[in-house]
Design a protein around this motif. Structure first.
Motif, PDB file in Angstrom:
ATOM      1  N   UNK A  82     -11.974 -23.398 -12.687  1.00 32.85           N
ATOM      2  CA  UNK A  82     -12.214 -22.428 -13.729  1.00 32.85           C
ATOM      3  C   UNK A  82     -12.939 -23.066 -14.922  1.00 32.85           C
ATOM      4  N   UNK A  83     -12.532 -24.306 -15.221  1.00 33.26           N
ATOM      5  CA  UNK A  83     -13.188 -24.990 -16.330  1.00 33.26           C
ATOM      6  C   UNK A  83     -14.658 -25.253 -16.013  1.00 33.26           C
ATOM      7  N   UNK A  84     -14.955 -25.523 -14.770  1.00 32.05           N
ATOM      8  CA  UNK A  84     -16.334 -25.773 -14.361  1.00 32.05           C
ATOM      9  C   UNK A  84     -17.194 -24.538 -14.564  1.00 32.05           C
ATOM     10  N   UNK A  85     -16.630 -23.377 -14.270  1.00 32.66           N
ATOM     11  CA  UNK A  85     -17.353 -22.129 -14.472  1.00 32.66           C
ATOM     12  C   UNK A  85     -17.679 -21.906 -15.947  1.00 32.66           C
ATOM     13  N   UNK A  86     -16.701 -22.153 -16.812  1.00 28.20           N
ATOM     14  CA  UNK A  86     -16.939 -22.007 -18.250  1.00 28.20           C
ATOM     15  C   UNK A  86     -17.961 -23.014 -18.758  1.00 28.20           C
ATOM     16  N   UNK A  87     -17.889 -24.235 -18.213  1.00 29.52           N
ATOM     17  CA  UNK A  87     -18.852 -25.255 -18.612  1.00 29.52           C
ATOM     18  C   UNK A  87     -20.273 -24.861 -18.202  1.00 29.52           C
ATOM     19  N   UNK A  88     -20.426 -24.332 -17.000  1.00 30.53           N
ATOM     20  CA  UNK A  88     -21.747 -23.877 -16.554  1.00 30.53           C
ATOM     21  C   UNK A  88     -22.231 -22.691 -17.383  1.00 30.53           C
ATOM     22  N   UNK A  89     -21.351 -21.791 -17.718  1.00 29.19           N
ATOM     23  CA  UNK A  89     -21.710 -20.646 -18.546  1.00 29.19           C
ATOM     24  C   UNK A  89     -22.143 -21.095 -19.942  1.00 29.19           C
ATOM     25  N   UNK A  90     -21.402 -22.045 -20.512  1.00 26.33           N
ATOM     26  CA  UNK A  90     -21.763 -22.582 -21.821  1.00 26.33           C
ATOM     27  C   UNK A  90     -23.122 -23.284 -21.766  1.00 26.33           C
ATOM     28  N   UNK A  91     -23.357 -24.026 -20.706  1.00 28.20           N
ATOM     29  CA  UNK A  91     -24.631 -24.721 -20.545  1.00 28.20           C
ATOM     30  C   UNK A  91     -25.794 -23.734 -20.447  1.00 28.20           C
ATOM     31  N   UNK A  92     -25.611 -22.669 -19.691  1.00 26.38           N
ATOM     32  CA  UNK A  92     -26.661 -21.655 -19.583  1.00 26.38           C
ATOM     33  C   UNK A  92     -26.908 -20.956 -20.914  1.00 26.38           C
ATOM     34  N   UNK A  93     -25.861 -20.659 -21.634  1.00 23.98           N
ATOM     35  CA  UNK A  93     -26.027 -20.012 -22.949  1.00 23.98           C
ATOM     36  C   UNK A  93     -26.787 -20.912 -23.914  1.00 23.98           C
ATOM     37  N   UNK A  94     -26.451 -22.179 -23.928  1.00 26.94           N
ATOM     38  CA  UNK A  94     -27.157 -23.109 -24.808  1.00 26.94           C
ATOM     39  C   UNK A  94     -28.606 -23.299 -24.374  1.00 26.94           C
ATOM     40  N   UNK A  95     -28.833 -23.279 -23.088  1.00 30.71           N
ATOM     41  CA  UNK A  95     -30.183 -23.445 -22.575  1.00 30.71           C
ATOM     42  C   UNK A  95     -31.087 -22.282 -22.985  1.00 30.71           C
ATOM     43  N   UNK A  96     -30.584 -21.065 -22.908  1.00 28.74           N
ATOM     44  CA  UNK A  96     -31.380 -19.891 -23.220  1.00 28.74           C
ATOM     45  C   UNK A  96     -31.333 -19.489 -24.693  1.00 28.74           C
ATOM     46  N   UNK A  97     -30.529 -20.168 -25.489  1.00 27.47           N
ATOM     47  CA  UNK A  97     -30.442 -19.808 -26.907  1.00 27.47           C
ATOM     48  C   UNK A  97     -31.521 -20.487 -27.742  1.00 27.47           C
ATOM     49  N   UNK A  98     -32.211 -21.473 -27.185  1.00 30.61           N
ATOM     50  CA  UNK A  98     -33.273 -22.145 -27.940  1.00 30.61           C
ATOM     51  C   UNK A  98     -34.426 -21.180 -28.166  1.00 30.61           C
ATOM     52  N   UNK A  99     -34.990 -21.242 -29.359  1.00 27.16           N
ATOM     53  CA  UNK A  99     -36.115 -20.375 -29.686  1.00 27.16           C
ATOM     54  C   UNK A  99     -37.394 -20.939 -29.080  1.00 27.16           C
ATOM     55  N   UNK A 100     -38.247 -20.048 -28.670  1.00 21.54           N
ATOM     56  CA  UNK A 100     -39.519 -20.461 -28.089  1.00 21.54           C
ATOM     57  C   UNK A 100     -40.478 -20.946 -29.155  1.00 21.54           C
ATOM     58  N   UNK A 101     -41.609 -21.527 -28.765  1.00 22.37           N
ATOM     59  CA  UNK A 101     -42.565 -22.058 -29.732  1.00 22.37           C
ATOM     60  C   UNK A 101     -43.223 -20.985 -30.592  1.00 22.37           C
ATOM     61  N   UNK A 102     -43.264 -19.741 -30.151  1.00 20.69           N
ATOM     62  CA  UNK A 102     -43.894 -18.691 -30.935  1.00 20.69           C
ATOM     63  C   UNK A 102     -42.941 -17.947 -31.846  1.00 20.69           C
ATOM     64  N   UNK A 103     -41.680 -18.343 -31.885  1.00 16.19           N
ATOM     65  CA  UNK A 103     -40.694 -17.619 -32.673  1.00 16.19           C
ATOM     66  C   UNK A 103     -40.931 -17.781 -34.179  1.00 16.19           C
ATOM     67  N   UNK A 104     -41.616 -18.836 -34.583  1.00 12.24           N
ATOM     68  CA  UNK A 104     -41.895 -19.038 -35.999  1.00 12.24           C
ATOM     69  C   UNK A 104     -42.850 -18.006 -36.571  1.00 12.24           C
TER      70      UNK A 104
END
Length: 69
Positions: free
Chosen positions: A1-23
């Motif tokens: 179960x902890x592995x699932x949460x860790x993977x979910x957290x990793x995906x959220x952090x991965x997709x939360x970064x702003x793209x280069x055109x966001x400025x």
């Protein structure tokens, strides 16, 4: 179960970064200096201002002068 949460957290952090055109979104809703110059009755000139006019500001990101009477 902890592995699932860790993977979910990793995906959220991965997709939360702003793209280069966001400025570019920070300038959304702001008028260009050319628009402000013309709206106030001025003209944008790359050459020196005509006779009987004064430099009021800049246009096109500082590349031209806003001339007004």
């Amino acid at each position: 179960m902890r592995t699932l949460y860790f993977l979910l957290l990793t995906l959220c952090l991965l997709f939360s970064h702003l793209g280069p055109g966001a400025g570019y979104l920070t300038g959304l809703g702001q008028r260009s200096d050319h628009y402000i110059c013309v709206r106030q009755g001025g003209t944008c000139n790359f050459s020196p201002c005509p006779l009987f006019t004064k430099v009021y500001g800049t246009c096109y990101g500082g590349k031209a002068k806003c001339c007004m009477r």
